[in-house]
Design an enzyme around this catalytic site. Structure first.
Site, mmCIF file in Angstrom:
data_model
loop_
_atom_site.group_PDB
_atom_site.id
_atom_site.type_symbol
_atom_site.label_atom_id
_atom_site.label_comp_id
_atom_site.label_asym_id
_atom_site.label_seq_id
_atom_site.Cartn_x
_atom_site.Cartn_y
_atom_site.Cartn_z
ATOM 1 N N ASP A 1 -0.455 5.067 0.885
ATOM 2 C CA ASP A 1 -0.885 6.107 1.825
ATOM 3 C C ASP A 1 -0.865 5.586 3.256
ATOM 4 O O ASP A 1 -1.539 4.604 3.579
ATOM 5 C CB ASP A 1 -2.294 6.593 1.482
ATOM 6 C CG ASP A 1 -2.327 7.343 0.158
ATOM 7 O OD1 ASP A 1 -1.368 8.087 -0.105
ATOM 8 O OD2 ASP A 1 -3.290 7.175 -0.604
ATOM 9 N N ASP B 1 0.859 -1.168 0.000
ATOM 10 C CA ASP B 1 0.000 0.000 0.000
ATOM 11 C C ASP B 1 0.909 1.236 0.000
ATOM 12 O O ASP B 1 2.133 1.110 0.164
ATOM 13 C CB ASP B 1 -0.891 -0.035 1.244
ATOM 14 C CG ASP B 1 -1.819 1.154 1.327
ATOM 15 O OD1 ASP B 1 -2.367 1.561 0.296
ATOM 16 O OD2 ASP B 1 -1.982 1.681 2.441
#
Length: 226
Positions: free
Chosen positions: A17, A15
């Site tokens: 963010d 991922d």
């Protein structure tokens, strides 16, 4: 806990963010601006609902939460404008990022990005790094129909890596993202940050303290021939 070698890991999906970069802080500023313009307050509760969701789904949470009469497309465009103005000036790597990327390199495993962020923002962030050319792929919120917690993102990541989801390690910071990875069948490690420590990380393999957690590093082989 099994080692990465014993789990036969053949690839890694990351991922972005809140995991690689502290963008959740920027998103909170964006939310504050948008809600102040409408006479409302952007709260941590609302941010939690939006985390990991793609574009229109994220602003849909904002509209539902405050019963706004905004058009989702227009609100998303306004959000993008505010975020784009703040992004590069406010962007900060998460602690241990450089060392973690180097550990990935030495493992020999292919690794890529699987983020709900929009492609145009990923294209702004990656050129600021020294490792963008090392990525095997970069999936964004524009590449999926169903955002996290739906497993579509991580099923596509496994396909890009040409591995079974069960052979893929996923790192996520949020409950929605972790649920997506677990639902896809991936070996999932949650690395919560200050914004997501209260999230539920059900059925994950490990909840790591940070990207520098030795237990996380031990999941990776020294190299793919080891």
């Amino acid at each position: 806990m099994k080692s990465g070698a014993n789990m036969h890991l053949r690839g890694v999906a990351l991922d972005m963010d809140g995991l690689l970069f502290d963008t959740e802080r920027i998103y909170f500023q964006v939310g504050q601006v948008l809600m102040e313009r409408r006479g409302h307050t952007f709260t941590l509760e609302l941010q939690q609902k939006m985390m990991g969701r793609v574009g229109l789904s994220a602003v849909g949470q904002m509209i539902d939460h405050h019963q706004l009469d905004d058009d989702p497309v227009s609100l998303l465009a306004e959000s993008d404008d505010v975020y784009g103005d703040l992004l590069l000036g406010e962007l900060r790597p998460m602690p241990g990022l450089a060392e973690w990327i180097e550990r990935l390199r030495t493992s020999g495993l292919p690794f890529g990005l699987a983020t709900s962020s929009r492609r145009k923002f990923v294209d702004m962030i990656l050129p600021t790094t020294e490792w963008s050319d090392d990525l095997a792929f970069a999936l964004t919120g524009d590449d999926v129909t169903h955002g996290k917690p739906n497993p579509e993102m991580y099923l596509k990541a496994a396909d890009r890596l040409r591995v079974s989801p069960t052979e893929m390690l996923v790192l996520e910071d949020s409950g929605n993202g972790s649920k997506a990875a677990v639902s896809a069948g991936a070996v999932t490690v949650a690395v919560p940050n200050e914004h997501t420590r209260s999230h539920v990380f059900e059925d994950v393999h490990l909840v790591a303290e940070s990207l520098a957690d030795p237990r996380l590093w031990e999941l990776l082989p020294q190299n793919t021939n080891a």
